[in-house]
Design a protein around this motif. Structure first.
Motif, PDB file in Angstrom:
ATOM      1  N   ILE A  89    -117.700  30.758 -49.697  1.00  0.00           N
ATOM      2  CA  ILE A  89    -118.944  31.301 -49.150  1.00  0.00           C
ATOM      3  C   ILE A  89    -119.004  31.089 -47.642  1.00  0.00           C
ATOM      4  N   ALA A  90    -118.657  29.890 -47.191  1.00  0.00           N
ATOM      5  CA  ALA A  90    -118.656  29.612 -45.753  1.00  0.00           C
ATOM      6  C   ALA A  90    -117.695  30.545 -45.019  1.00  0.00           C
ATOM      7  N   LYS A  91    -116.546  30.793 -45.630  1.00  0.00           N
ATOM      8  CA  LYS A  91    -115.564  31.697 -45.024  1.00  0.00           C
ATOM      9  C   LYS A  91    -116.096  33.126 -44.971  1.00  0.00           C
ATOM     10  N   ALA A  92    -116.727  33.582 -46.060  1.00  0.00           N
ATOM     11  CA  ALA A  92    -117.288  34.941 -46.092  1.00  0.00           C
ATOM     12  C   ALA A  92    -118.379  35.114 -45.045  1.00  0.00           C
ATOM     13  N   CYS A  93    -119.077  34.029 -44.730  1.00  0.00           N
ATOM     14  CA  CYS A  93    -120.152  34.072 -43.733  1.00  0.00           C
ATOM     15  C   CYS A  93    -119.612  33.947 -42.314  1.00  0.00           C
ATOM     16  N   GLY A  94    -118.310  33.723 -42.178  1.00  0.00           N
ATOM     17  CA  GLY A  94    -117.736  33.524 -40.853  1.00  0.00           C
ATOM     18  C   GLY A  94    -118.324  32.307 -40.175  1.00  0.00           C
ATOM     19  N   ALA A 118    -120.824  25.826 -41.856  1.00  0.00           N
ATOM     20  CA  ALA A 118    -121.953  25.976 -42.781  1.00  0.00           C
ATOM     21  C   ALA A 118    -121.946  24.889 -43.850  1.00  0.00           C
ATOM     22  N   GLN A 119    -123.136  24.478 -44.235  1.00  0.00           N
ATOM     23  CA  GLN A 119    -123.313  23.575 -45.372  1.00  0.00           C
ATOM     24  C   GLN A 119    -123.949  24.392 -46.488  1.00  0.00           C
ATOM     25  N   VAL A 120    -123.331  24.390 -47.651  1.00  0.00           N
ATOM     26  CA  VAL A 120    -123.755  25.244 -48.761  1.00  0.00           C
ATOM     27  C   VAL A 120    -124.261  24.381 -49.910  1.00  0.00           C
ATOM     28  N   ALA A 121    -125.387  24.774 -50.462  1.00  0.00           N
ATOM     29  CA  ALA A 121    -125.946  24.089 -51.628  1.00  0.00           C
ATOM     30  C   ALA A 121    -126.174  25.114 -52.725  1.00  0.00           C
ATOM     31  N   LEU A 122    -125.808  24.776 -53.951  1.00  0.00           N
ATOM     32  CA  LEU A 122    -125.958  25.689 -55.080  1.00  0.00           C
ATOM     33  C   LEU A 122    -127.171  25.278 -55.911  1.00  0.00           C
ATOM     34  N   LEU A 123    -128.123  26.198 -56.014  1.00  0.00           N
ATOM     35  CA  LEU A 123    -129.355  25.954 -56.764  1.00  0.00           C
ATOM     36  C   LEU A 123    -129.480  26.970 -57.894  1.00  0.00           C
ATOM     37  N   VAL A 124    -130.530  26.836 -58.688  1.00  0.00           N
ATOM     38  CA  VAL A 124    -130.621  27.616 -59.928  1.00  0.00           C
ATOM     39  C   VAL A 124    -131.356  28.934 -59.770  1.00  0.00           C
ATOM     40  N   GLY A 125    -132.546  28.931 -59.136  1.00  0.00           N
ATOM     41  CA  GLY A 125    -133.359  30.145 -59.106  1.00  0.00           C
ATOM     42  C   GLY A 125    -134.038  30.362 -57.772  1.00  0.00           C
ATOM     43  N   GLY A 126    -134.579  31.564 -57.588  1.00  0.00           N
ATOM     44  CA  GLY A 126    -135.132  31.966 -56.306  1.00  0.00           C
ATOM     45  C   GLY A 126    -136.368  31.202 -55.869  1.00  0.00           C
ATOM     46  N   THR A 127    -137.376  31.109 -56.744  1.00  0.00           N
ATOM     47  CA  THR A 127    -138.592  30.393 -56.379  1.00  0.00           C
ATOM     48  C   THR A 127    -138.288  28.924 -56.118  1.00  0.00           C
ATOM     49  N   GLN A 128    -137.461  28.345 -56.949  1.00  0.00           N
ATOM     50  CA  GLN A 128    -137.029  26.956 -56.751  1.00  0.00           C
ATOM     51  C   GLN A 128    -136.375  26.795 -55.381  1.00  0.00           C
ATOM     52  N   THR A 129    -135.526  27.739 -55.024  1.00  0.00           N
ATOM     53  CA  THR A 129    -134.827  27.684 -53.747  1.00  0.00           C
ATOM     54  C   THR A 129    -135.787  27.804 -52.584  1.00  0.00           C
ATOM     55  N   ASN A 130    -136.686  28.787 -52.639  1.00  0.00           N
ATOM     56  CA  ASN A 130    -137.660  28.955 -51.561  1.00  0.00           C
ATOM     57  C   ASN A 130    -138.497  27.699 -51.380  1.00  0.00           C
ATOM     58  N   THR A 172    -124.834  36.807 -61.601  1.00  0.00           N
ATOM     59  CA  THR A 172    -124.691  35.519 -62.276  1.00  0.00           C
ATOM     60  C   THR A 172    -125.727  35.357 -63.386  1.00  0.00           C
ATOM     61  N   LEU A 173    -125.454  34.415 -64.288  1.00  0.00           N
ATOM     62  CA  LEU A 173    -126.470  34.040 -65.279  1.00  0.00           C
ATOM     63  C   LEU A 173    -127.684  33.462 -64.574  1.00  0.00           C
ATOM     64  N   CYS A 174    -127.410  32.645 -63.563  1.00  0.00           N
ATOM     65  CA  CYS A 174    -128.432  32.031 -62.725  1.00  0.00           C
ATOM     66  C   CYS A 174    -127.709  31.512 -61.493  1.00  0.00           C
ATOM     67  N   GLY A 175    -128.450  31.275 -60.444  1.00  0.00           N
ATOM     68  CA  GLY A 175    -127.836  30.647 -59.287  1.00  0.00           C
ATOM     69  C   GLY A 175    -128.108  31.333 -57.968  1.00  0.00           C
ATOM     70  N   GLU A 176    -128.368  30.501 -56.947  1.00  0.00           N
ATOM     71  CA  GLU A 176    -128.559  30.964 -55.578  1.00  0.00           C
ATOM     72  C   GLU A 176    -127.764  30.010 -54.686  1.00  0.00           C
ATOM     73  N   ALA A 177    -127.044  30.550 -53.728  1.00  0.00           N
ATOM     74  CA  ALA A 177    -126.234  29.742 -52.820  1.00  0.00           C
ATOM     75  C   ALA A 177    -126.926  29.658 -51.468  1.00  0.00           C
ATOM     76  N   VAL A 178    -127.468  28.474 -51.156  1.00  0.00           N
ATOM     77  CA  VAL A 178    -128.170  28.259 -49.885  1.00  0.00           C
ATOM     78  C   VAL A 178    -127.145  27.932 -48.812  1.00  0.00           C
ATOM     79  N   VAL A 221    -118.634  27.484 -60.937  1.00  0.00           N
ATOM     80  CA  VAL A 221    -117.679  28.414 -61.563  1.00  0.00           C
ATOM     81  C   VAL A 221    -118.082  29.859 -61.280  1.00  0.00           C
ATOM     82  N   GLN A 222    -119.380  30.140 -61.393  1.00  0.00           N
ATOM     83  CA  GLN A 222    -119.843  31.518 -61.202  1.00  0.00           C
ATOM     84  C   GLN A 222    -119.674  31.981 -59.755  1.00  0.00           C
ATOM     85  N   PHE A 223    -120.097  31.156 -58.815  1.00  0.00           N
ATOM     86  CA  PHE A 223    -119.992  31.570 -57.414  1.00  0.00           C
ATOM     87  C   PHE A 223    -118.544  31.582 -56.937  1.00  0.00           C
TER      88      PHE A 223
END
Length: 341
Positions: A44-49, A53-65, A209-215, A245-247
């Protein structure tokens, strides 16, 4: 019954499901401390150029916000958002539940404008009583917006410049980011988005994905003790491998971008046919959400055959409804919907 109600109706992309099955019996460390989470974050960090970057994997959108906003804001601060922003309208007060107010400014087809943001911030600091008010501590936008619209590079740059002027972090909700990037009207790349904001997330729940958001904290600026704060919010998934696994698979061979293109191709076809048939639109959305104005009797009749989302009343005889395509929309599904319309 056909279902175009939203873009997270199916489980996950078959490639992700296959990878979950293949890795199912591997014993892996918990809480995201496993090789798949590490690999996903690196990709993900590579795709973002954005190698820093520090990446955190969370479950859902409202939770992430909620978590991102609460971890960045000081106790006396709120988050600035358009009146139509997701955190202001459709998150059941999740932000306010943390003790932070959503500070609303006008939205224009879902988007805030840099000049209005600047005027709001200037008026706040010019108010002699501002010490008695909730301070603006960060700015929230979504890409695409809740109305499926997109910020241009110029618009996003101008908003970013206002944020820098007032030293406010810019947070981009990317629940449908893939669909925004895949649109022919998008003039931004993923690295450019990463450069123009301080934190954003790459939505997986709506994009394969089944679930998941990458911050993605883009400037080595992840709040201190973020894992601790994540757990405090009840958002630290013990089996973090499920997200990793999904991301990891989603960012292998550009799968994320390819499946996003499919959703846009389906939406573009639907939009073209609707225009040919004389349907009116609430607004011109260039992404996977199409907002169509239906006569109420026609809407009620159609609802017996097709699921779609209520959006808003237009007048006493007409309603705007949303048809959403996704990575899983098939040509056959779309042709059947078109036939009914």
């Amino acid at each position: 019954m056909l279902n175009f109600e939203s873009d997270y109706l199916e489980g996950c992309h078959p490639k992700l499901l296959d990878k979950l099955i293949k890795t199912n019996l591997e014993p892996l460390s918990g809480y995201g401390a496993d090789k798949y989470c590490d690999s996903a974050k690196e990709k993900i960090a590579k795709a973002c150029g954005c190698p820093e970057a520090q990446v955190a994997l969370l479950v859902g959108g409202t939770q992430t916000n909620q978590l991102v906003i609460d971890s960045i804001l000081k106790p006396f601060e709120g988050v600035v958002a358009a009146k139509t922003g997701h955190v202001a309208v459709h998150e059941a007060g999740a932000i306010e539940y943390t003790g932070h107010k959503v500070l609303e400014i006008p939205g224009h087809n879902g988007k805030m404008q840099a000049d209005e943001l600047g005027a709001y911030l200037q008026d706040f600091y010019n108010d002699g009583n501002h010490e008695h008010m909730v301070f603006p501590g960060m700015v929230y936008i979504s890409f695409p917006t809740e109305y499926g619209t997109l910020y241009s590079k110029k618009e996003l740059t101008e908003i970013s410049e206002v944020c820098h002027q007032y030293k406010l972090p810019l947070f981009i909700d990317g629940a449908r980011l893939g669909y925004g990037l895949a649109s022919s009207e998008c003039d931004l790349t993923l690295p450019e988005i990463a450069k123009l904001c301080d934190v954003f997330y790459i939505g997986g729940t709506k994009v394969g994905t089944l679930c998941g958001e990458a911050v993605v904290f883009t400037k080595n600026n992840q709040p201190a003790h973020f894992v601790n704060l994540t757990k405090k919010h009840g958002a630290l998934l013990a089996k973090g491998r499920v997200l990793g696994v999904q991301f990891d698979e989603l960012f292998t061979d550009d799968l994320y971008f390819e499946i996003s293109k499919h959703a846009i191709a389906m939406a573009d076809k639907l939009k073209a046919v609707l225009k040919e048939k004389g349907y009116k639109f609430l607004l011109d959305s260039p992404t996977n959400q199409q907002f169509v104005i239906l006569e109420n009797n026609r809407m009620n009749d159609l609802s017996t055959k097709v699921k779609f989302s209520f959006w808003e009343k237009v007048d006493e005889n007409h309603t705007a409804v949303r048809f959403a395509t996704s990575w899983a929309t098939t040509v056959e599904n779309l042709d059947e919907l078109i036939s009914l319309l």
